[in-house]
Write a protein that holds these residues in place. Structure first.
Motif, PDB file in Angstrom:
ATOM      1  N   LEU A 170      13.940  19.348  24.056  1.00  0.00           N
ATOM      2  CA  LEU A 170      14.794  18.268  23.575  1.00  0.00           C
ATOM      3  C   LEU A 170      13.945  17.058  23.213  1.00  0.00           C
ATOM      4  O   LEU A 170      12.975  16.732  23.900  1.00  0.00           O
ATOM      5  CB  LEU A 170      15.818  17.884  24.635  1.00  0.00           C
ATOM      6  N   SER A 171      14.337  16.362  22.160  1.00  0.00           N
ATOM      7  CA  SER A 171      13.611  15.177  21.740  1.00  0.00           C
ATOM      8  C   SER A 171      13.650  14.113  22.826  1.00  0.00           C
ATOM      9  O   SER A 171      14.644  13.966  23.546  1.00  0.00           O
ATOM     10  CB  SER A 171      14.239  14.637  20.456  1.00  0.00           C
ATOM     11  N   ALA A 172      12.577  13.365  22.938  1.00  0.00           N
ATOM     12  CA  ALA A 172      12.479  12.330  23.972  1.00  0.00           C
ATOM     13  C   ALA A 172      13.476  11.203  23.773  1.00  0.00           C
ATOM     14  O   ALA A 172      13.690  10.399  24.687  1.00  0.00           O
ATOM     15  CB  ALA A 172      11.052  11.777  24.008  1.00  0.00           C
ATOM     16  N   ASP A 173      14.065  11.090  22.589  1.00  0.00           N
ATOM     17  CA  ASP A 173      15.055  10.040  22.364  1.00  0.00           C
ATOM     18  C   ASP A 173      16.489  10.594  22.423  1.00  0.00           C
ATOM     19  O   ASP A 173      17.410  10.006  21.872  1.00  0.00           O
ATOM     20  CB  ASP A 173      14.812   9.340  21.032  1.00  0.00           C
ATOM     21  N   SER A 174      16.678  11.723  23.108  1.00  0.00           N
ATOM     22  CA  SER A 174      18.003  12.356  23.199  1.00  0.00           C
ATOM     23  C   SER A 174      18.816  11.759  24.348  1.00  0.00           C
ATOM     24  O   SER A 174      18.381  11.774  25.511  1.00  0.00           O
ATOM     25  CB  SER A 174      17.870  13.866  23.439  1.00  0.00           C
ATOM     26  N   ALA A 175      19.985  11.223  24.026  1.00  0.00           N
ATOM     27  CA  ALA A 175      20.952  10.908  25.069  1.00  0.00           C
ATOM     28  C   ALA A 175      21.561  12.227  25.562  1.00  0.00           C
ATOM     29  O   ALA A 175      21.539  13.239  24.853  1.00  0.00           O
ATOM     30  CB  ALA A 175      22.049   9.999  24.522  1.00  0.00           C
ATOM     31  N   VAL A 176      22.104  12.215  26.770  1.00  0.00           N
ATOM     32  CA  VAL A 176      22.586  13.455  27.377  1.00  0.00           C
ATOM     33  C   VAL A 176      23.989  13.250  27.935  1.00  0.00           C
ATOM     34  O   VAL A 176      24.278  12.239  28.592  1.00  0.00           O
ATOM     35  CB  VAL A 176      21.649  13.916  28.519  1.00  0.00           C
ATOM     36  N   GLY A 177      24.865  14.206  27.646  1.00  0.00           N
ATOM     37  CA  GLY A 177      26.191  14.221  28.237  1.00  0.00           C
ATOM     38  C   GLY A 177      26.449  15.583  28.845  1.00  0.00           C
ATOM     39  O   GLY A 177      25.945  16.605  28.363  1.00  0.00           O
ATOM     40  N   LEU A 178      27.222  15.624  29.935  1.00  0.00           N
ATOM     41  CA  LEU A 178      27.482  16.882  30.625  1.00  0.00           C
ATOM     42  C   LEU A 178      28.866  17.421  30.281  1.00  0.00           C
ATOM     43  O   LEU A 178      29.835  16.667  30.209  1.00  0.00           O
ATOM     44  CB  LEU A 178      27.371  16.694  32.138  1.00  0.00           C
ATOM     45  N   LYS A 179      28.929  18.722  30.072  1.00  0.00           N
ATOM     46  CA  LYS A 179      30.189  19.424  29.844  1.00  0.00           C
ATOM     47  C   LYS A 179      30.504  20.154  31.141  1.00  0.00           C
ATOM     48  O   LYS A 179      29.841  21.136  31.500  1.00  0.00           O
ATOM     49  CB  LYS A 179      30.055  20.402  28.677  1.00  0.00           C
ATOM     50  N   VAL A 180      31.526  19.694  31.844  1.00  0.00           N
ATOM     51  CA  VAL A 180      31.852  20.214  33.170  1.00  0.00           C
ATOM     52  C   VAL A 180      33.159  20.991  33.101  1.00  0.00           C
ATOM     53  O   VAL A 180      34.190  20.460  32.681  1.00  0.00           O
ATOM     54  CB  VAL A 180      31.988  19.065  34.195  1.00  0.00           C
ATOM     55  N   MET A 181      33.119  22.266  33.508  1.00  0.00           N
ATOM     56  CA  MET A 181      34.326  23.085  33.544  1.00  0.00           C
ATOM     57  C   MET A 181      34.264  23.971  34.771  1.00  0.00           C
ATOM     58  O   MET A 181      33.236  24.605  35.035  1.00  0.00           O
ATOM     59  CB  MET A 181      34.476  23.915  32.263  1.00  0.00           C
ATOM     60  N   SER A 182      35.345  24.019  35.535  1.00  0.00           N
ATOM     61  CA  SER A 182      35.362  24.774  36.780  1.00  0.00           C
ATOM     62  C   SER A 182      36.446  25.849  36.759  1.00  0.00           C
ATOM     63  O   SER A 182      37.443  25.734  36.046  1.00  0.00           O
ATOM     64  CB  SER A 182      35.612  23.843  37.973  1.00  0.00           C
ATOM     65  N   ARG A 183      36.227  26.878  37.558  1.00  0.00           N
ATOM     66  CA  ARG A 183      37.247  27.919  37.706  1.00  0.00           C
ATOM     67  C   ARG A 183      38.515  27.341  38.309  1.00  0.00           C
ATOM     68  O   ARG A 183      39.627  27.662  37.881  1.00  0.00           O
ATOM     69  CB  ARG A 183      36.719  29.057  38.578  1.00  0.00           C
ATOM     70  N   THR A 184      38.364  26.464  39.310  1.00  0.00           N
ATOM     71  CA  THR A 184      39.535  25.899  39.990  1.00  0.00           C
ATOM     72  C   THR A 184      40.447  25.163  39.018  1.00  0.00           C
ATOM     73  O   THR A 184      41.657  25.405  38.958  1.00  0.00           O
ATOM     74  CB  THR A 184      39.087  24.945  41.117  1.00  0.00           C
ATOM     75  N   ALA A 185      39.863  24.244  38.234  1.00  0.00           N
ATOM     76  CA  ALA A 185      40.680  23.454  37.312  1.00  0.00           C
ATOM     77  C   ALA A 185      41.225  24.307  36.176  1.00  0.00           C
ATOM     78  O   ALA A 185      42.382  24.143  35.755  1.00  0.00           O
ATOM     79  CB  ALA A 185      39.864  22.293  36.758  1.00  0.00           C
ATOM     80  N   SER A 186      40.419  25.227  35.670  1.00  0.00           N
ATOM     81  CA  SER A 186      40.865  26.068  34.552  1.00  0.00           C
ATOM     82  C   SER A 186      42.037  26.951  34.968  1.00  0.00           C
ATOM     83  O   SER A 186      43.017  27.102  34.218  1.00  0.00           O
ATOM     84  CB  SER A 186      39.703  26.932  34.050  1.00  0.00           C
ATOM     85  N   GLN A 187      41.948  27.534  36.138  1.00  0.00           N
ATOM     86  CA  GLN A 187      43.010  28.433  36.575  1.00  0.00           C
ATOM     87  C   GLN A 187      44.267  27.666  36.977  1.00  0.00           C
ATOM     88  O   GLN A 187      45.384  28.131  36.705  1.00  0.00           O
ATOM     89  CB  GLN A 187      42.509  29.305  37.715  1.00  0.00           C
ATOM     90  N   ARG A 188      44.107  26.515  37.606  1.00  0.00           N
ATOM     91  CA  ARG A 188      45.286  25.675  37.897  1.00  0.00           C
ATOM     92  C   ARG A 188      46.020  25.340  36.616  1.00  0.00           C
ATOM     93  O   ARG A 188      47.258  25.422  36.532  1.00  0.00           O
ATOM     94  CB  ARG A 188      44.832  24.400  38.614  1.00  0.00           C
ATOM     95  N   PHE A 189      45.282  24.956  35.609  1.00  0.00           N
ATOM     96  CA  PHE A 189      45.861  24.628  34.302  1.00  0.00           C
ATOM     97  C   PHE A 189      46.574  25.826  33.688  1.00  0.00           C
ATOM     98  O   PHE A 189      47.719  25.724  33.227  1.00  0.00           O
ATOM     99  CB  PHE A 189      44.743  24.132  33.383  1.00  0.00           C
ATOM    100  N   PHE A 190      45.919  26.984  33.676  1.00  0.00           N
ATOM    101  CA  PHE A 190      46.502  28.134  32.985  1.00  0.00           C
ATOM    102  C   PHE A 190      47.743  28.655  33.710  1.00  0.00           C
ATOM    103  O   PHE A 190      48.674  29.148  33.061  1.00  0.00           O
ATOM    104  CB  PHE A 190      45.454  29.236  32.833  1.00  0.00           C
ATOM    105  N   ARG A 191      47.773  28.536  35.015  1.00  0.00           N
ATOM    106  CA  ARG A 191      49.002  28.908  35.731  1.00  0.00           C
ATOM    107  C   ARG A 191      50.166  28.040  35.270  1.00  0.00           C
ATOM    108  O   ARG A 191      51.290  28.533  35.092  1.00  0.00           O
ATOM    109  CB  ARG A 191      48.797  28.759  37.244  1.00  0.00           C
TER     110      ARG A 191
END
Length: 401
Positions: A170-191
């Motif tokens: 990655l370039s040294a001038d890259s800002a970084v953001g995290l993509k967070v996804m969990s089984r708990t939240a995904s399954q609660r939502f889909f139910r």
């Protein structure tokens, strides 16, 4: 309905539903005022004094005076937690700086993990070049994904460490953001999506993802949703198919689409789809696109749902250039109010108000955004201001309730 809204009351006393409300910014105060008037009128005409709405205002200045980096007042959160439903106007979010999204914070702190945006063709018609006939429900998980807002500036030590950990040059001038996804939240939502789809007798649920590229997050979302289908609560009523070959008549079909393909199919054959379930970011995009097909965001309500409470709002933004001009379209806020009444178990009033709104639109009466679009399309239209539009809908309630 929760115990705080439905307490034991003396004989003859009306049932009262306490509704906290936040006017919002921009056009929020005027469309909220008109919506409250129509909701009160619908309840009055349908229940003849047996039920009443009790409005509880949340002071907007508590938000407007917050400093950058501050959280929403705890008093406001506590008030919303104490009631089962609330109605909110649009809130602005600065671009590229300033405070974080109040809308995102409300969903996270109140655990409103499931957003439903219905997109149904109304008498107003599509604002596109061709008419489409759709009745879509777009669901998105609203506590995770990139909307968590976990980001680090390019020159921060955290970004440097993450760049080193990634090990992909990655370039040294890259800002970084995290993509967070969990089984708990995904399954609660889909139910929640599956329960709603079954209750509403829907025919098809489509899981939308980008799991071919983001295999652990978006791919995880697909895997975790499919695991829910194997649970005893759902196994008999839902059937997963890769072919999209339709329901067998005894179960609801569940299939999956890559997000980019889904956008293309939403534009070319939206009537083939019924319920879309997506992670936060792509779900946001899909809901907006579906709203455009059904007549525009000015006609699209939104429900933020949790296990114990729900917050209803219009899907559109603050439109500050229209504030105080008597030109704002209150339809999305009115429809959000109808969703609130449905959720509270008052469907008679919700139905009467929806019919009154649809009849008004079918007659060609609309605020400038709709009326001018109809005129460009060669349709007869009567352009009215916000206040007159509300009064016209109120008059239709005389016939509908």
């Amino acid at each position: 309905m929760g115990p705080e809204e439905r307490e034991k009351r003396p004989a003859g006393e009306p049932e009262r539903l306490v509704v906290p409300y936040l006017e919002g910014e921009g056009v929020g105060p005027e469309i909220m005022a008109g919506t409250r008037r129509l909701l009160d009128e619908a309840v009055r005409r349908c229940y003849r004094g047996r039920r009443l709405l009790q409005w509880l205002e949340l002071p907007g200045e508590q938000i407007r005076t917050l400093a950058a980096g501050s959280s929403l007042p705890q008093e406001m959160i506590d008030t919303l937690r104490a009631h089962r439903v609330a109605l909110k106007g649009p809130l602005a979010t600065p671009v590229g700086g300033g405070h974080r999204s109040w809308n995102v914070e409300l969903r996270q702190r109140l655990e409103l993990y499931c957003c439903l945006r219905p997109a149904r063709s109304r008498a107003a018609g599509s604002l596109l070049c061709r008419q489409v006939d759709i009745d879509l429900a777009v669901f998105r998980e609203t506590t995770e994904d990139v909307y968590c807002g976990i980001e680090f500036a390019a020159d921060s030590e955290a970004a440097r460490q993450i760049r080193a950990l990634a090990g992909v040059g990655l370039s040294a001038d890259s800002a970084v953001g995290l993509k967070v996804m969990s089984r708990t939240a995904s399954q609660r939502f889909f139910r929640r999506v599956l329960r709603w789809s079954r209750q509403q007798r829907r025919r098809r649920v489509t899981i939308v993802h980008k799991g071919n590229i983001m295999k652990q997050t978006e791919g995880g979302f697909l895997r975790w949703c499919r695991q829910v289908l194997e649970e005893p609560e759902f196994a008999a009523d839902f059937r997963f198919t890769e072919r999209g070959d339709g329901s067998d008549g005894s179960s609801i079909m569940v299939d999956q689409r890559l997000a980019d393909a889904m956008f293309q199919q939403l534009l070319t054959r939206p009537d083939e789809y019924d319920v879309l379930a997506a992670p936060n970011l792509n779900g946001d995009y899909l809901a907006e696109a579906a709203g455009a097909l059904a007549g525009g965001l000015a006609l699209q309500p939104s429900a933020n749902l949790g296990d114990e409470r729900a917050l209803f709002e219009p899907a559109h933004g603050t439109a500050p250039h229209l504030a105080g001009s008597d030109r704002a379209n209150p339809a999305a806020m009115i429809l959000a109010g109808c969703m609130l009444l449905d959720f509270a178990g008052w469907p008679e009033a919700a139905g009467a108000l929806r019919r009154a709104l649809d009849t008004t639109l079918a007659a060609g009466t609309g605020t400038p955004d709709l009326a001018r679009a109809w005129q460009r399309a060669g349709r007869p239209a009567r352009e009215v201001g916000t206040g007159e539009f509300v009064e016209t809908v109120a008059g239709r309630l005389l016939e509908e309730a």
